[in-house]
Design a protein around this motif. Sequence first.
Motif, PDB file in Angstrom:
ATOM      1  N   GLY A  61       0.823  -1.215   0.000  1.00 52.76           N
ATOM      2  CA  GLY A  61       0.000   0.000   0.000  1.00 52.76           C
ATOM      3  C   GLY A  61       0.849   1.252   0.000  1.00 52.76           C
ATOM      4  N   ALA A  62       0.191   2.349  -0.437  1.00 48.01           N
ATOM      5  CA  ALA A  62       0.901   3.592  -0.735  1.00 48.01           C
ATOM      6  C   ALA A  62       1.716   4.138   0.439  1.00 48.01           C
ATOM      7  N   GLU A  63       1.143   4.094   1.648  1.00 45.89           N
ATOM      8  CA  GLU A  63       1.801   4.749   2.773  1.00 45.89           C
ATOM      9  C   GLU A  63       3.176   4.152   3.048  1.00 45.89           C
ATOM     10  N   ILE A  64       3.206   2.827   3.123  1.00 44.53           N
ATOM     11  CA  ILE A  64       4.470   2.169   3.449  1.00 44.53           C
ATOM     12  C   ILE A  64       5.463   2.273   2.292  1.00 44.53           C
ATOM     13  N   VAL A  65       4.972   2.281   1.067  1.00 41.34           N
ATOM     14  CA  VAL A  65       5.862   2.403  -0.093  1.00 41.34           C
ATOM     15  C   VAL A  65       6.562   3.771  -0.064  1.00 41.34           C
ATOM     16  N   GLY A  66       5.818   4.792   0.376  1.00 43.70           N
ATOM     17  CA  GLY A  66       6.420   6.130   0.498  1.00 43.70           C
ATOM     18  C   GLY A  66       7.477   6.200   1.587  1.00 43.70           C
ATOM     19  N   GLN A  67       7.517   5.210   2.451  1.00 43.72           N
ATOM     20  CA  GLN A  67       8.473   5.232   3.560  1.00 43.72           C
ATOM     21  C   GLN A  67       9.632   4.255   3.368  1.00 43.72           C
ATOM     22  N   LEU A  68       9.774   3.711   2.175  1.00 46.71           N
ATOM     23  CA  LEU A  68      10.804   2.678   1.979  1.00 46.71           C
ATOM     24  C   LEU A  68      12.232   3.224   1.946  1.00 46.71           C
ATOM     25  N   TYR A  69      13.125   2.510   2.558  1.00 43.58           N
ATOM     26  CA  TYR A  69      14.570   2.747   2.375  1.00 43.58           C
ATOM     27  C   TYR A  69      14.974   1.857   1.214  1.00 43.58           C
ATOM     28  N   ASN A  70      15.107   2.406   0.014  1.00 45.48           N
ATOM     29  CA  ASN A  70      15.441   1.534  -1.113  1.00 45.48           C
ATOM     30  C   ASN A  70      16.603   2.101  -1.921  1.00 45.48           C
ATOM     31  N   PHE A  71      17.322   1.236  -2.585  1.00 48.10           N
ATOM     32  CA  PHE A  71      18.481   1.639  -3.381  1.00 48.10           C
ATOM     33  C   PHE A  71      18.843   0.539  -4.378  1.00 48.10           C
ATOM     34  N   LEU A  72      19.777   0.897  -5.285  1.00 46.10           N
ATOM     35  CA  LEU A  72      20.293  -0.101  -6.236  1.00 46.10           C
ATOM     36  C   LEU A  72      21.530  -0.727  -5.614  1.00 46.10           C
ATOM     37  N   ASP A  73      21.622  -2.043  -5.593  1.00 43.27           N
ATOM     38  CA  ASP A  73      22.844  -2.645  -5.032  1.00 43.27           C
ATOM     39  C   ASP A  73      23.914  -2.720  -6.127  1.00 43.27           C
ATOM     40  N   LYS A  74      25.082  -3.283  -5.778  1.00 44.05           N
ATOM     41  CA  LYS A  74      26.187  -3.271  -6.756  1.00 44.05           C
ATOM     42  C   LYS A  74      25.911  -4.148  -7.961  1.00 44.05           C
ATOM     43  N   GLY A  75      24.907  -5.018  -7.832  1.00 47.32           N
ATOM     44  CA  GLY A  75      24.509  -5.846  -8.983  1.00 47.32           C
ATOM     45  C   GLY A  75      23.334  -5.237  -9.725  1.00 47.32           C
ATOM     46  N   GLU A  76      23.085  -3.907  -9.478  1.00 48.38           N
ATOM     47  CA  GLU A  76      22.015  -3.164 -10.171  1.00 48.38           C
ATOM     48  C   GLU A  76      20.622  -3.709  -9.842  1.00 48.38           C
ATOM     49  N   ARG A  77      20.504  -4.386  -8.682  1.00 48.27           N
ATOM     50  CA  ARG A  77      19.172  -4.857  -8.267  1.00 48.27           C
ATOM     51  C   ARG A  77      18.495  -3.771  -7.440  1.00 48.27           C
ATOM     52  N   SER A  78      17.185  -3.578  -7.668  1.00 47.07           N
ATOM     53  CA  SER A  78      16.420  -2.635  -6.842  1.00 47.07           C
ATOM     54  C   SER A  78      16.027  -3.358  -5.564  1.00 47.07           C
ATOM     55  N   ILE A  79      16.574  -2.877  -4.445  1.00 46.33           N
ATOM     56  CA  ILE A  79      16.281  -3.571  -3.198  1.00 46.33           C
ATOM     57  C   ILE A  79      15.825  -2.587  -2.114  1.00 46.33           C
ATOM     58  N   ALA A  80      15.249  -3.128  -1.044  1.00 48.21           N
ATOM     59  CA  ALA A  80      14.752  -2.283   0.048  1.00 48.21           C
ATOM     60  C   ALA A  80      15.004  -2.969   1.379  1.00 48.21           C
ATOM     61  N   LEU A  81      15.252  -2.131   2.397  1.00 44.05           N
ATOM     62  CA  LEU A  81      15.278  -2.658   3.765  1.00 44.05           C
ATOM     63  C   LEU A  81      13.830  -2.957   4.126  1.00 44.05           C
ATOM     64  N   ARG A  82      13.567  -4.052   4.816  1.00 42.95           N
ATOM     65  CA  ARG A  82      12.163  -4.425   5.070  1.00 42.95           C
ATOM     66  C   ARG A  82      11.485  -3.398   5.997  1.00 42.95           C
ATOM     67  N   PRO A  83      10.331  -2.870   5.567  1.00 47.54           N
ATOM     68  CA  PRO A  83       9.578  -1.947   6.420  1.00 47.54           C
ATOM     69  C   PRO A  83       8.587  -2.707   7.295  1.00 47.54           C
ATOM     70  N   GLU A  84       8.311  -3.960   6.939  1.00 50.22           N
ATOM     71  CA  GLU A  84       7.409  -4.816   7.704  1.00 50.22           C
ATOM     72  C   GLU A  84       7.787  -6.251   7.359  1.00 50.22           C
ATOM     73  N   MET A  85       7.293  -7.199   8.145  1.00 50.08           N
ATOM     74  CA  MET A  85       7.704  -8.595   7.967  1.00 50.08           C
ATOM     75  C   MET A  85       6.722  -9.393   7.113  1.00 50.08           C
ATOM     76  N   THR A  86       5.479  -8.916   7.008  1.00 50.25           N
ATOM     77  CA  THR A  86       4.426  -9.754   6.410  1.00 50.25           C
ATOM     78  C   THR A  86       4.723 -10.182   4.962  1.00 50.25           C
ATOM     79  N   PRO A  87       5.213  -9.283   4.069  1.00 48.70           N
ATOM     80  CA  PRO A  87       5.507  -9.749   2.710  1.00 48.70           C
ATOM     81  C   PRO A  87       6.607 -10.822   2.674  1.00 48.70           C
ATOM     82  N   THR A  88       7.637 -10.669   3.515  1.00 49.94           N
ATOM     83  CA  THR A  88       8.687 -11.698   3.584  1.00 49.94           C
ATOM     84  C   THR A  88       8.088 -13.026   4.023  1.00 49.94           C
ATOM     85  N   LEU A  89       7.249 -12.968   5.058  1.00 52.53           N
ATOM     86  CA  LEU A  89       6.631 -14.193   5.568  1.00 52.53           C
ATOM     87  C   LEU A  89       5.750 -14.836   4.503  1.00 52.53           C
ATOM     88  N   ALA A  90       4.972 -14.014   3.798  1.00 49.17           N
ATOM     89  CA  ALA A  90       4.089 -14.552   2.754  1.00 49.17           C
ATOM     90  C   ALA A  90       4.934 -15.193   1.642  1.00 49.17           C
TER      91      ALA A  90
END
Length: 429
Positions: A61-90
């Motif tokens: 959802g929009a609110e949490i997406v606006g709060q993401l810590y995200n960046f490109l890693d050295k392999g040019e992957r778009s990654i984010a620090l987890r803002p919540e656990m539920t998507p990882t668990l799912a």
Amino acid sequence: MERLPGFRDFYPEPLPPGEAWSTNVRTHIFDSWRKVARRYGFQEYDGPPLESLELFTTKSGAEIVGQLYNFLDKGERSIALRPEMTPTLARMISACERAYKKPIKWFAIPQLFRYERQQKGRLREHFQFNADIFGENDMAADAELIALLIDTLRALGLTSDDFVIRLSSRNAWQEFFSSRCHDSSKAYEFYQIIDKMEREDPSKSDALLQGMGFSMVEVQQFIDAAVPTVELQTILDNLNARGMAEFVRIDYNVIRGLAYYTGVVFEAFDRKGEFRAIAGGGRYNNLVKLLSGGKVDIAGLGFGMGDVVLTELLKSRKLLPRLGSHIDAFCRIEEESLRSATLSLIQTLRESDLGIDYPFTPTKADKQFKRAQELNASNVIRLERSESGEIIAKVKDCKTRVEQVLPIAEVATYLITNKSLKSDQASKG
Ligand code: HAM
């Protein structure tokens, strides 16, 4: 170098001046979370703190997406620090649910990161106790989770005077919405207005609602009536049977900001309304299906409880016990010729699971006593050579001041027996 805004340093007690976060308090809370989760038959899982950005952008959802810590890693992957656990668990469940008997009952204590505006109870990093159930459609599972949430807070000393679980349902709101609006793609937009209503200027909420064809009056009437749906009544009856009715109330102000909830939702708040939400959760029966591209279809539900508001609440209710470090014994070394014999004893004691400390370098006797006190040692041990040349141990109980003279080989047994006697007395008294 300063620490980043919204991040915390955790120090051992006693805390340095001006510092608020204690590892001892954190351990106290985590231990309590783990203990109650196990009482309810939940097993611990864990996942990576970094995930692909996409895991969060599509489903949270929009609110949490606006709060993401995200960046490109050295392999040019778009990654984010987890803002919540539920998507990882799912994601984990969709990969491996077949390996587990249902219902699956799991918990975790991840550190989460959200780039949000720093305010009371909200930081850019927090720890969150997550408890989730998969593979159960019956409301008995929702009730079980709420009971776990209640008992987790009670285990820390909080009572029904301190907190309340506000119980609601996206299904109830869904019905309200679809009886007045036939464009289901707008439902989440509507839920977000309801979610923010308590914190928002009423005229702004009113304008937003009117923009979608709703009136503030009818929304408020629905909330005030607080008529439980059949599923909510089942949960209330279940909790009542456990003697937990006083901890819950129907409150349709709660709808939850996250996009993936599909049914019962709830939030825990302090009774006085001084703090932000202590915990929040609900049912998300479609999330695993969405993340697995339709391959795995399994019902899910759960909640998350953060450590920030909880610690503030426990502090304000004076419910944090005196927490400090402690060791079983401090080994004084007065004669350097006995250092080797002392090190050998220290090793034996540590192998017996006793907490032991000693001076690294030759140190004056008074400084050694002071250090033993600072470390909150239960005993002070000193080796001595007897007249016959045999090495003996003098063990002094720091509380009773009673000193025992023992052969080295008996020190461990003596300390262990004494320790368990004291802990028996403490648990009786
Ligand atoms: P949430 O409502 O976003 O839910 O967060 C749950 C709890 O985490 C909040 O009630 C609050 O105590 C704490 N929390 C959230 N953001 C912060 C922050 N910036 N600083 C301090 N504490 C915070 C979820 O995260 C869902 N994934 C919970 C869940 C699990 N639903 C189903 N399973």
